[in-house]
Design an enzyme around this catalytic site. Structure first.
Site, PDB file in Angstrom:
ATOM      1  N   TYR A 143      55.845  40.395 -59.340  1.00 58.88           N
ATOM      2  CA  TYR A 143      56.526  39.154 -58.962  1.00 58.88           C
ATOM      3  C   TYR A 143      56.630  38.997 -57.449  1.00 58.88           C
ATOM      4  O   TYR A 143      56.745  37.883 -56.951  1.00 58.88           O
ATOM      5  CB  TYR A 143      57.943  39.131 -59.550  1.00 58.88           C
ATOM      6  N   LYS A 199      52.078  50.812 -68.201  1.00 65.85           N
ATOM      7  CA  LYS A 199      50.680  50.964 -68.604  1.00 65.85           C
ATOM      8  C   LYS A 199      50.084  52.077 -67.753  1.00 65.85           C
ATOM      9  O   LYS A 199      49.189  51.845 -66.921  1.00 65.85           O
ATOM     10  CB  LYS A 199      49.922  49.649 -68.411  1.00 65.85           C
ATOM     11  N   ASP A 232      52.022  47.738 -74.221  1.00 64.50           N
ATOM     12  CA  ASP A 232      51.416  46.936 -75.307  1.00 64.50           C
ATOM     13  C   ASP A 232      51.850  47.488 -76.668  1.00 64.50           C
ATOM     14  O   ASP A 232      52.294  46.748 -77.546  1.00 64.50           O
ATOM     15  CB  ASP A 232      49.885  46.869 -75.173  1.00 64.50           C
ATOM     16  N   ASP A 256      59.949  40.692 -68.666  1.00 61.97           N
ATOM     17  CA  ASP A 256      60.000  39.255 -68.938  1.00 61.97           C
ATOM     18  C   ASP A 256      59.434  38.976 -70.331  1.00 61.97           C
ATOM     19  O   ASP A 256      60.030  38.251 -71.133  1.00 61.97           O
ATOM     20  CB  ASP A 256      59.204  38.520 -67.857  1.00 61.97           C
ATOM     21  N   ASP A 260      61.652  37.930 -74.019  1.00 59.24           N
ATOM     22  CA  ASP A 260      61.442  36.711 -74.814  1.00 59.24           C
ATOM     23  C   ASP A 260      61.093  37.084 -76.260  1.00 59.24           C
ATOM     24  O   ASP A 260      61.546  36.429 -77.205  1.00 59.24           O
ATOM     25  CB  ASP A 260      60.335  35.836 -74.220  1.00 59.24           C
TER      26      ASP A 260
HETATM   27  C1  LIG Z   1      61.975  31.260 -64.552  1.00 58.52           C
HETATM   28  C2  LIG Z   1      61.306  32.562 -64.292  1.00 58.52           C
HETATM   29  C3  LIG Z   1      61.213  32.794 -62.802  1.00 58.52           C
HETATM   30  C4  LIG Z   1      62.006  33.742 -64.966  1.00 58.52           C
HETATM   31  C5  LIG Z   1      61.168  35.009 -64.814  1.00 58.52           C
HETATM   32  O1  LIG Z   1      59.939  34.984 -64.979  1.00 58.52           O
HETATM   33  O2  LIG Z   1      61.762  36.034 -64.480  1.00 58.52           O
HETATM   34  C6  LIG Z   1      62.334  33.595 -66.446  1.00 58.52           C
HETATM   35  O3  LIG Z   1      61.210  33.556 -67.262  1.00 58.52           O
HETATM   36  C7  LIG Z   1      63.263  34.701 -66.873  1.00 58.52           C
HETATM   37  O4  LIG Z   1      62.958  35.389 -67.860  1.00 58.52           O
HETATM   38  O5  LIG Z   1      64.327  34.876 -66.251  1.00 58.52           O
HETATM   39 MG   LIG Z   2      61.349  34.856 -68.956  1.00 60.28          MG
END
Ligand SMILES: CC(C)[C@H](C(=O)O)[C@@H](O)C(=O)O
Ligand SMILES: [Mg+2]
Ligand SMILES: NC(=O)c1ccc[n+]([C@@H]2O[C@H](COP(=O)([O-])OP(=O)(O)OC[C@H]3O[C@@H](n4cnc5c(N)ncnc54)[C@H](O)[C@@H]3O)[C@@H](O)[C@H]2O)c1
Length: 373
Positions: A143, A199, A232, A256, A260
């Protein structure tokens, strides 16, 4: 009567202001009923800050974030801002906050409330009772690594489009060790297990990650059970048998993705809170920003459909980690659990059998009612 805590509220874009309005109701309830005092200030971040000031985060807002006990953020981004120059995109405002506050440890718990076990896309028996935490490194890795950018690929006539896009995965041993300590300490307060994911089979930064995590374990937290997995396989294991994990420790990008995916173990992305913590300040509390894991959800923004629970549970994390109010945090979490057990559902939590979903503000009101009961 306790001290007054300063809290900067940054609702942001899309559903951010909608879910944050419910958090403010919850804060008001704690002020009125719990003897807690909060000194609230409100400001802009993301697209809303761009609209007002031409930047997604002003220096003044940045300075204010540095000076408060905790920041509470809704969400940033949206299609209206897609065409903006990269440097002023809404997400840059959030990334600046994380970087300049040095919020290196991002705690993303994924807990499956019993009442929601049937709403996960996975089978009830896979997710029921699930309670894991992802500890994501938040201020480094690909990042933020240099070099980065999009450049002309001048000396490469075989490159058809003529350009190259670059991002760099870079970790120092110190960056890995400090976030590893956060994960081990979290595990000591829980079931005593850390699984670290990278990884190391293809990336040198992954090899360093594995070695440094092992070093911190062997020298400082030998009582914690440590395992390593390729990320993975880790993501596959997370959906195959999530109950095998307690604390997952991973880097910025893998964290990240993993978080999710973990959302679907809980029923909805609208359920996942997070805390981003830095080093302790002079008063002993960590620099901190609390935000739901989800984004600005442009597809449902402005319709009163958003689930405010992720943002409300993020405030519960603030009560616990910034304000030493663990009992108040548990009370808020129990109120959420009770409302879900009563069958109250926002649209994202409706099963195939249907029913009438409640609005964002009705969900907030029901949680307040459960707090008062
Ligand atoms: C919006 C974005 C910068 C952020 C990230 O990638 O960290 C989001 O996806 C998160 O999970 O907080
Ligand atoms: Mg995110
Ligand atoms: N921390 C943040 O501010 C953050 C996090 C992720 C994405 N984003 C940004 O948000 C924008 C939209 O991104 P996206 O669509 O990929 O992800 P998103 O998280 O905004 O939405 C993904 C899906 O989940 C649903 N959803 C999310 N939160 C919900 C809630 N509280 N209640 C009910 N449903 C919910 C949305 O309706 C959508 O269908 C982008 O600009 C992205 O960069 C911001």
């Amino acid at each position: 009567m306790s001290d007054s805590y300063s809290l900067l509220i940054l609702p942001g874009d899309g559903i951010g202001p909608e879910v944050m309005a419910e958090v403010v109701k919850v804060i008001d309830w704690f002020q009125a009923n719990h003897g807690l005092k909060f000194d609230l200030s409100h400001d802009l971040v993301g697209g809303s800050a761009y609209d007002a000031h031409g930047v997604p985060l002003t220096d003044e807002t940045m300075a204010r974030a540095q000076s408060v006990d905790a920041v509470l953020l809704g969400a940033v981004g949206g299609p209206r801002y897609d065409a903006l120059d990269f440097s002023v995109k809404p997400e840059r405002g959030l990334l600046r906050l994380r970087k300049e506050m040095d919020l290196f440890a991002n705690l993303r718990p994924a807990q499956c409330f019993d009442a929601l076990a049937d709403f996960s896309s996975l089978k009830r028996e896979v997710v029921a009772g699930l309670d894991i935490v992802i500890v994501r490194e938040l201020t480094s890795g690909v990042y933020f690594g240099q070099p980065r950018g999009i450049h002309a690929d001048d000396n490469n006539p075989e490159n058809e489009g003529g350009r190259v896009g670059i991002n760099t995965q870079r970790y120092t041993s110190g960056e890995i060790r400090r976030v590893a300590r956060s994960a081990f300490e979290m595990a000591q307060r829980r079931r005593g297990k850390v699984c670290s994911m990278e990884k190391a089979n293809v990336m040198e930064s992954g090899i360093l990650w594995r070695e440094e995590v092992q070093w911190v374990h062997d020298n400082e937290y030998p009582d914690v059970e440590l395992s390593h997995m390729y990320a993975d396989n880790g993501l596959m294991q997370l959906v195959r048998q999530p109950g095998q994990f307690d604390v997952i420790l991973t880097d910025n990008l893998f964290g990240d993705l993993l978080s999710d995916a973990a959302a679907m173990l809980t029923g909805s992305l609208g359920m996942l809170p997070s805390a981003s913590l830095g080093a302790p300040m002079e008063n002993g509390r960590p620099k901190a920003l609390y935000e739901p894991v989800h984004g600005s959800a442009p597809d449902i923004a402005g319709q009163g459909k958003a689930n405010p629970i992720a943002c409300i549970l993020s405030f519960a994390m603030a009560l616990r980690y910034s304000f030493d109010q663990g009992e108040a945090a548990s009370q808020l979490e129990r109120a959420v659990e009770r409302v879900l057990a009563e069958g109250v559902r926002t649209a994202d939590l409706m099963g195939p059998e249907g029913g009438r979903p409640v609005s964002t503000s009705e969900m907030g009101d029901r949680i307040i009612a459960a707090l008062s009961a």
